[in-house]
Design a protein around this motif. Structure first.
Motif, PDB file in Angstrom:
ATOM      1  N   ILE A 289      35.811  40.228  49.321  1.00 51.27           N
ATOM      2  CA  ILE A 289      34.346  39.424  49.495  1.00 51.27           C
ATOM      3  C   ILE A 289      33.340  40.806  49.783  1.00 51.27           C
ATOM      4  CG2 ILE A 289      32.994  37.945  50.792  1.00 51.27           C
ATOM      5  CD1 ILE A 289      35.559  36.854  51.957  1.00 51.27           C
TER       6      ILE A 289
ATOM      7  N   VAL B  95      33.461  37.320  44.998  1.00 48.50           N
ATOM      8  CA  VAL B  95      34.810  37.482  45.231  1.00 48.50           C
ATOM      9  C   VAL B  95      35.556  38.085  44.345  1.00 48.50           C
ATOM     10  CG1 VAL B  95      36.805  35.948  46.011  1.00 48.50           C
ATOM     11  CG2 VAL B  95      34.608  35.407  46.768  1.00 48.50           C
ATOM     12  N   ASN B  96      36.166  39.121  44.359  1.00 45.42           N
ATOM     13  CA  ASN B  96      36.987  39.765  43.568  1.00 45.42           C
ATOM     14  C   ASN B  96      36.184  40.329  42.430  1.00 45.42           C
ATOM     15  OD1 ASN B  96      39.273  39.497  44.947  1.00 45.42           O
ATOM     16  ND2 ASN B  96      39.938  37.490  43.967  1.00 45.42           N
TER      17      ASN B  96
ATOM     18  N   HIS C  20      33.755  27.873  47.179  1.00 41.24           N
ATOM     19  CA  HIS C  20      34.862  28.562  46.512  1.00 41.24           C
ATOM     20  C   HIS C  20      35.919  29.010  47.432  1.00 41.24           C
ATOM     21  CE1 HIS C  20      36.501  31.454  43.455  1.00 41.24           C
ATOM     22  NE2 HIS C  20      36.732  32.317  44.435  1.00 41.24           N
TER      23      HIS C  20
ATOM     24  N   LEU D 213      39.245  30.283  48.889  1.00 42.07           N
ATOM     25  CA  LEU D 213      39.914  31.668  49.256  1.00 42.07           C
ATOM     26  C   LEU D 213      41.371  31.873  48.946  1.00 42.07           C
ATOM     27  CD1 LEU D 213      37.382  32.933  52.033  1.00 42.07           C
ATOM     28  CD2 LEU D 213      37.492  33.756  49.544  1.00 42.07           C
ATOM     29  N   GLN D 214      41.973  33.146  48.645  1.00 40.69           N
ATOM     30  CA  GLN D 214      43.093  33.225  48.588  1.00 40.69           C
ATOM     31  C   GLN D 214      43.542  34.510  49.160  1.00 40.69           C
ATOM     32  OE1 GLN D 214      44.995  30.955  46.951  1.00 40.69           O
ATOM     33  NE2 GLN D 214      43.238  29.816  46.281  1.00 40.69           N
TER      34      GLN D 214
ATOM     35  N   GLU E 163      37.808  42.304  53.247  1.00 41.93           N
ATOM     36  CA  GLU E 163      39.015  41.446  52.647  1.00 41.93           C
ATOM     37  C   GLU E 163      39.512  40.200  53.394  1.00 41.93           C
ATOM     38  OE1 GLU E 163      43.923  42.614  51.568  1.00 41.93           O
ATOM     39  OE2 GLU E 163      42.553  44.211  52.687  1.00 41.93           O
TER      40      GLU E 163
ATOM     41  N   TYR F 101      42.422  37.683  54.363  1.00 38.83           N
ATOM     42  CA  TYR F 101      43.778  37.325  54.430  1.00 38.83           C
ATOM     43  C   TYR F 101      44.274  36.582  55.272  1.00 38.83           C
ATOM     44  CZ  TYR F 101      43.943  40.698  58.514  1.00 38.83           C
ATOM     45  OH  TYR F 101      43.775  41.313  59.630  1.00 38.83           O
TER      46      TYR F 101
ATOM     47  N   HIS G  29      44.066  38.140  50.370  1.00 37.81           N
ATOM     48  CA  HIS G  29      43.729  39.409  49.914  1.00 37.81           C
ATOM     49  C   HIS G  29      42.670  39.147  49.200  1.00 37.81           C
ATOM     50  CE1 HIS G  29      47.138  41.089  52.061  1.00 37.81           C
ATOM     51  NE2 HIS G  29      47.950  40.463  51.540  1.00 37.81           N
ATOM     52  N   ASP G  30      41.894  38.086  48.866  1.00 38.16           N
ATOM     53  CA  ASP G  30      40.556  38.070  48.194  1.00 38.16           C
ATOM     54  C   ASP G  30      39.654  39.345  48.807  1.00 38.16           C
ATOM     55  OD1 ASP G  30      41.093  36.190  46.345  1.00 38.16           O
ATOM     56  OD2 ASP G  30      40.019  34.641  47.084  1.00 38.16           O
TER      57      ASP G  30
END
Length: 243
Positions: free
Chosen positions: A230, A212-213, A222, A224-225, A238, A240, A227-228
């Motif tokens: 993957i 991720v990123n 983990h 996710l935020q 992406e 979102y 716009h992460d």
């Protein structure tokens, strides 16, 4: 009760196997977790992937196939007391945890399969041109408790992933249900889960972990935020949030 399989032949119990690993294999070769030494059984005949309290059976392209309760299957979500049939052998699946979701509250689990270096995204079975379409199975969604719905906490937003590379770049998959599985079985598989506190990605299968990123994940869920980015089994996506 521990989720387990009871192996039998002609009504006689041969062994008992707890499903205490994320993935177990069944086959004739000695490296399998459950060894069935019979020529009618393939070297690696089938696998069972367990995510949380749910277990998924997959036929590993065996010669003589796999049946559940008398019906041939390729991929199947196991339920308590199901009987897996491999040749003359029977594996009874036992998991008597209380069911917390009704049969019409099922979610779709998407597995992205792809031959060689090409990748496909599909939401229905069958061939899609040169690509092998995803196989879809169902798993129960955990309902949000009423006290959380009535609380002042903001509701969970809907989310999606968008494929960024390959011939399917630009395609989107809405994450509207509780669990979505992504990857290439036998190579790299991860699961995206929707929880009251947000979305999480967890590694399930494969020697290489998703990133991720650009950061390789551990074996733990983990968060996710928005716009992460993957990367999983060569697929860049992406994540979102959708308003």
């Amino acid at each position: 009760m521990t989720t387990k399989l009871i192996l039998s032949l002609d009504g006689a119990v041969i062994g008992e196997y707890p499903l205490n690993a994320p993935r177990i294999t069944i086959g004739r070769k000695p490296h399998n977790d459950i060894v069935v030494n019979n020529l009618a059984v393939s070297g690696e005949h089938a696998a069972i992937v367990t995510i949380g309290h749910d277990s998924f059976l997959e036929d590993l392209n065996s010669t003589n196939g796999v049946s559940v309760n008398g019906a041939p299957v390729k991929k199947y979500v196991l339920q308590h007391n199901d009987v897996i049939e491999i040749s003359k052998y029977r594996l009874k699946y036992l998991n008597d945890r209380p069911v917390q979701a009704s049969s019409d509250e099922f979610e779709r689990t998407m597995i992205l399969r792809a031959p060689q270096q090409t990748y496909a995204v599909s939401d229905k079975s069958g061939d899609t041109g040169q690509f092998k379409a995803a196989e879809v199975v169902a798993a129960p969604v955990q309902p949000v408790p009423p006290e959380q719905v009535k609380s002042s906490a903001p509701p969970i937003l809907l989310a999606a992933i968008q494929v960024l590379n390959g011939p399917n770049a630009g395609r989107e998959l809405n994450l509207v249900k509780g669990l979505t599985t992504l990857g290439k079985p036998g190579v790299q598989v991860a699961v995206l889960t929707r929880r009251p506190q947000g979305f999480f990605i967890t590694h399930v299968e494969g020697a290489n972990f998703p990133s991720v990123n650009g950061h390789v994940l551990s074996g733990q869920p983990h968060p996710l935020q928005d716009h992460d980015l993957i990367e999983l089994a060569g697929i860049k996506m992406e994540f979102y949030l959708k308003g």
